[in-house]
Motif scaffolding. Structure first.
Motif, PDB file in Angstrom:
ATOM      1  N   MET A 147       0.833  -1.211   0.000  1.00  0.00           N
ATOM      2  CA  MET A 147       0.000   0.000   0.000  1.00  0.00           C
ATOM      3  C   MET A 147       0.862   1.254   0.000  1.00  0.00           C
ATOM      4  N   ALA A 148       1.998   1.190   0.680  1.00  0.00           N
ATOM      5  CA  ALA A 148       2.903   2.344   0.741  1.00  0.00           C
ATOM      6  C   ALA A 148       3.426   2.699  -0.648  1.00  0.00           C
ATOM      7  N   HIS A 149       3.697   1.701  -1.489  1.00  0.00           N
ATOM      8  CA  HIS A 149       4.121   1.986  -2.865  1.00  0.00           C
ATOM      9  C   HIS A 149       3.056   2.805  -3.589  1.00  0.00           C
ATOM     10  N   ALA A 150       1.776   2.454  -3.366  1.00  0.00           N
ATOM     11  CA  ALA A 150       0.689   3.189  -4.018  1.00  0.00           C
ATOM     12  C   ALA A 150       0.560   4.599  -3.445  1.00  0.00           C
ATOM     13  N   LEU A 151       0.659   4.724  -2.134  1.00  0.00           N
ATOM     14  CA  LEU A 151       0.546   6.035  -1.497  1.00  0.00           C
ATOM     15  C   LEU A 151       1.638   6.989  -1.971  1.00  0.00           C
ATOM     16  N   ARG A 152       2.848   6.463  -2.130  1.00  0.00           N
ATOM     17  CA  ARG A 152       3.978   7.281  -2.579  1.00  0.00           C
ATOM     18  C   ARG A 152       4.019   7.437  -4.101  1.00  0.00           C
ATOM     19  N   GLU A 153       3.074   6.794  -4.796  1.00  0.00           N
ATOM     20  CA  GLU A 153       3.018   6.856  -6.263  1.00  0.00           C
ATOM     21  C   GLU A 153       4.342   6.435  -6.890  1.00  0.00           C
ATOM     22  N   HIS A 154       4.919   5.376  -6.366  1.00  0.00           N
ATOM     23  CA  HIS A 154       6.175   4.884  -6.916  1.00  0.00           C
ATOM     24  C   HIS A 154       6.014   4.423  -8.361  1.00  0.00           C
ATOM     25  N   GLY A 155       4.814   3.929  -8.713  1.00  0.00           N
ATOM     26  CA  GLY A 155       4.573   3.523 -10.093  1.00  0.00           C
ATOM     27  C   GLY A 155       4.636   4.701 -11.046  1.00  0.00           C
ATOM     28  N   ARG A 156       3.976   5.803 -10.697  1.00  0.00           N
ATOM     29  CA  ARG A 156       4.013   7.000 -11.550  1.00  0.00           C
ATOM     30  C   ARG A 156       5.413   7.582 -11.599  1.00  0.00           C
ATOM     31  N   GLU A 157       6.131   7.490 -10.483  1.00  0.00           N
ATOM     32  CA  GLU A 157       7.504   7.991 -10.458  1.00  0.00           C
ATOM     33  C   GLU A 157       8.381   7.198 -11.425  1.00  0.00           C
ATOM     34  N   ALA A 158       8.237   5.866 -11.416  1.00  0.00           N
ATOM     35  CA  ALA A 158       9.013   5.020 -12.331  1.00  0.00           C
ATOM     36  C   ALA A 158       8.628   5.301 -13.779  1.00  0.00           C
ATOM     37  N   MET A 159       7.332   5.494 -14.017  1.00  0.00           N
ATOM     38  CA  MET A 159       6.883   5.808 -15.371  1.00  0.00           C
ATOM     39  C   MET A 159       7.427   7.156 -15.823  1.00  0.00           C
ATOM     40  N   SER A 160       7.495   8.124 -14.916  1.00  0.00           N
ATOM     41  CA  SER A 160       8.033   9.440 -15.253  1.00  0.00           C
ATOM     42  C   SER A 160       9.496   9.341 -15.673  1.00  0.00           C
ATOM     43  N   HIS A 161      10.259   8.559 -14.901  1.00  0.00           N
ATOM     44  CA  HIS A 161      11.674   8.374 -15.250  1.00  0.00           C
ATOM     45  C   HIS A 161      11.811   7.695 -16.607  1.00  0.00           C
ATOM     46  N   ALA A 162      10.968   6.672 -16.833  1.00  0.00           N
ATOM     47  CA  ALA A 162      11.019   5.964 -18.108  1.00  0.00           C
ATOM     48  C   ALA A 162      10.598   6.880 -19.254  1.00  0.00           C
ATOM     49  N   TYR A 163       9.622   7.722 -18.994  1.00  0.00           N
ATOM     50  CA  TYR A 163       9.120   8.633 -20.022  1.00  0.00           C
ATOM     51  C   TYR A 163      10.203   9.612 -20.459  1.00  0.00           C
ATOM     52  N   VAL A 164      10.871  10.210 -19.490  1.00  0.00           N
ATOM     53  CA  VAL A 164      11.942  11.153 -19.798  1.00  0.00           C
ATOM     54  C   VAL A 164      13.072  10.459 -20.544  1.00  0.00           C
ATOM     55  N   GLN A 165      13.416   9.271 -20.077  1.00  0.00           N
ATOM     56  CA  GLN A 165      14.489   8.515 -20.728  1.00  0.00           C
ATOM     57  C   GLN A 165      14.117   8.180 -22.165  1.00  0.00           C
ATOM     58  N   GLN A 166      12.874   7.725 -22.378  1.00  0.00           N
ATOM     59  CA  GLN A 166      12.460   7.346 -23.723  1.00  0.00           C
ATOM     60  C   GLN A 166      12.352   8.557 -24.629  1.00  0.00           C
ATOM     61  N   LEU A 167      11.883   9.694 -24.072  1.00  0.00           N
ATOM     62  CA  LEU A 167      11.860  10.923 -24.854  1.00  0.00           C
ATOM     63  C   LEU A 167      13.274  11.323 -25.270  1.00  0.00           C
ATOM     64  N   GLY A 168      14.223  11.086 -24.368  1.00  0.00           N
ATOM     65  CA  GLY A 168      15.607  11.380 -24.691  1.00  0.00           C
ATOM     66  C   GLY A 168      16.101  10.541 -25.852  1.00  0.00           C
ATOM     67  N   PHE A 169      15.774   9.253 -25.820  1.00  0.00           N
ATOM     68  CA  PHE A 169      16.160   8.362 -26.917  1.00  0.00           C
ATOM     69  C   PHE A 169      15.494   8.795 -28.220  1.00  0.00           C
ATOM     70  N   SER A 170      14.203   9.150 -28.124  1.00  0.00           N
ATOM     71  CA  SER A 170      13.457   9.536 -29.316  1.00  0.00           C
ATOM     72  C   SER A 170      13.995  10.828 -29.910  1.00  0.00           C
ATOM     73  N   ALA A 171      14.292  11.794 -29.015  1.00  0.00           N
ATOM     74  CA  ALA A 171      14.829  13.070 -29.489  1.00  0.00           C
ATOM     75  C   ALA A 171      16.182  12.864 -30.148  1.00  0.00           C
ATOM     76  N   ALA A 172      16.994  12.007 -29.554  1.00  0.00           N
ATOM     77  CA  ALA A 172      18.308  11.729 -30.134  1.00  0.00           C
ATOM     78  C   ALA A 172      18.166  11.085 -31.506  1.00  0.00           C
ATOM     79  N   ALA A 173      17.198  10.158 -31.625  1.00  0.00           N
ATOM     80  CA  ALA A 173      16.974   9.497 -32.910  1.00  0.00           C
ATOM     81  C   ALA A 173      16.537  10.508 -33.970  1.00  0.00           C
ATOM     82  N   ALA A 174      15.665  11.435 -33.564  1.00  0.00           N
ATOM     83  CA  ALA A 174      15.187  12.449 -34.511  1.00  0.00           C
ATOM     84  C   ALA A 174      16.328  13.351 -34.960  1.00  0.00           C
ATOM     85  N   LEU A 175      17.169  13.764 -34.018  1.00  0.00           N
ATOM     86  CA  LEU A 175      18.303  14.621 -34.348  1.00  0.00           C
ATOM     87  C   LEU A 175      19.280  13.926 -35.284  1.00  0.00           C
ATOM     88  N   LEU A 176      19.386  12.621 -35.150  1.00  0.00           N
ATOM     89  CA  LEU A 176      20.316  11.863 -35.974  1.00  0.00           C
ATOM     90  C   LEU A 176      19.660  11.347 -37.250  1.00  0.00           C
TER      91      LEU A 176
END
Length: 270
Positions: A147-176
């Motif tokens: 329940m503590a994982h849900a209260l702290r929104e650890h899932g959304r936090e992990a998704m946020s990190h993944a989102y930024v990372q994937q956007l970084g990969f995508s932006a790099a691909a577009a630039l290249l």
């Protein structure tokens, strides 16, 4: 040098597009969890909870189809009674969670597993109850942790990190000149974020908040120690999948023991 430049530009573009903000999802409680978390503003709590609820519905539908959902009525009643007591205490960490659509279900499976999805959707597997012969207090320790994982929104936090990372990969691909758009990666990011194992930091936070939740609900916080002692011996010394990314047993148990005196009186006050 050129690759480093492109990588820096891509990451910067990703952060700008994602709109990260520093937030604190919960109050600190007596135990004192105060870390600021980085969240992507375009990925709202509501959206993550909706995705989690849909994934949970699919798990329930599969369990019903397979004849594995809520077959042990005695254990299900036990789990829901414990959840009722724990949920009454979540307002200490966030008042809005008192109004979440909390739900508890049970799957017949030999897996030593349990989880709580974003928004309060809890699932236990019979294997963890049967093999470890858990007491009510030990079940409360697991459930409070999840329940503590849900209260702290650890899932959304992990998704946020993944989102930024994937956007970084995508932006790099577009630039290249690779031609991969950010939007084409959205589903990959969401699936990746929802299934990411929790970090060691998140696991420690869940241990501490879960310990306080169970104590406030009137359960013996010492059971958190006996629980993880049982878990460490499960599977002939090989840790179950449930614990594959968790801190080392001795580290976890030591941390719990140090913090038990901070919370063991809380149930008496309530």
């Amino acid at each position: 040098m050129m690759k480093t430049f492109f990588r820096a530009v891509a990451v910067g573009a990703a952060i700008t597009l994602a709109g990260c903000q520093s937030v604190s999802t919960t109050s600190s409680g007596t135990i004192g969890v105060q870390r600021q978390q980085q969240m992507v503003t375009m990925l709202s709590e509501r959206e993550v909870n909706q995705m989690a609820a849909e994934a949970y519905r699919k798990a329930l539908a599969k369990g019903k189809k397979d004849g594995t959902l809520n077959q042990n009525h005695k254990q299900l009643k036990q789990l829901r009674a414990i959840a009722d007591r724990l949920v009454k205490q979540v307002g200490v960490f966030r008042m809005d969670a008192l109004h979440w659509d909390w739900e508890v279900n049970l799957l017949t499976s030999q897996q030593l597993n349990a989880y709580c999805m974003p928004g309060g959707k809890i699932m236990f597997y019979t294997g963890i109850l049967d093999e470890l012969k858990l007491t009510d207090d030990e079940i409360a320790a697991i459930m409070g942790h999840e329940m503590a994982h849900a209260l702290r929104e650890h899932g959304r936090e992990a998704m946020s990190h993944a989102y930024v990372q994937q956007l970084g990969f995508s932006a790099a691909a577009a630039l290249l000149g690779a031609g991969r758009s950010v939007m084409q990666m959205a589903d990959v990011v969401v699936n990746y974020g929802m299934t990411l194992p929790n970090s060691r930091t998140n696991e420690v936070e869940a241990d501490l908040i879960g310990l306080e939740l169970m104590a406030r609900a009137g359960y013996d916080p010492h059971a958190a120690v006996t629980l993880w002692e049982k878990m460490s011996g499960a599977g002939g010394g090989s840790p179950p999948e449930f614990m594959s990314t968790h801190p080392a047993h001795n580290t976890r148990i030591s941390g719990l023991r140090v913090n038990i005196p901070k919370v063991q009186h809380l149930g008496e006050e309530d």
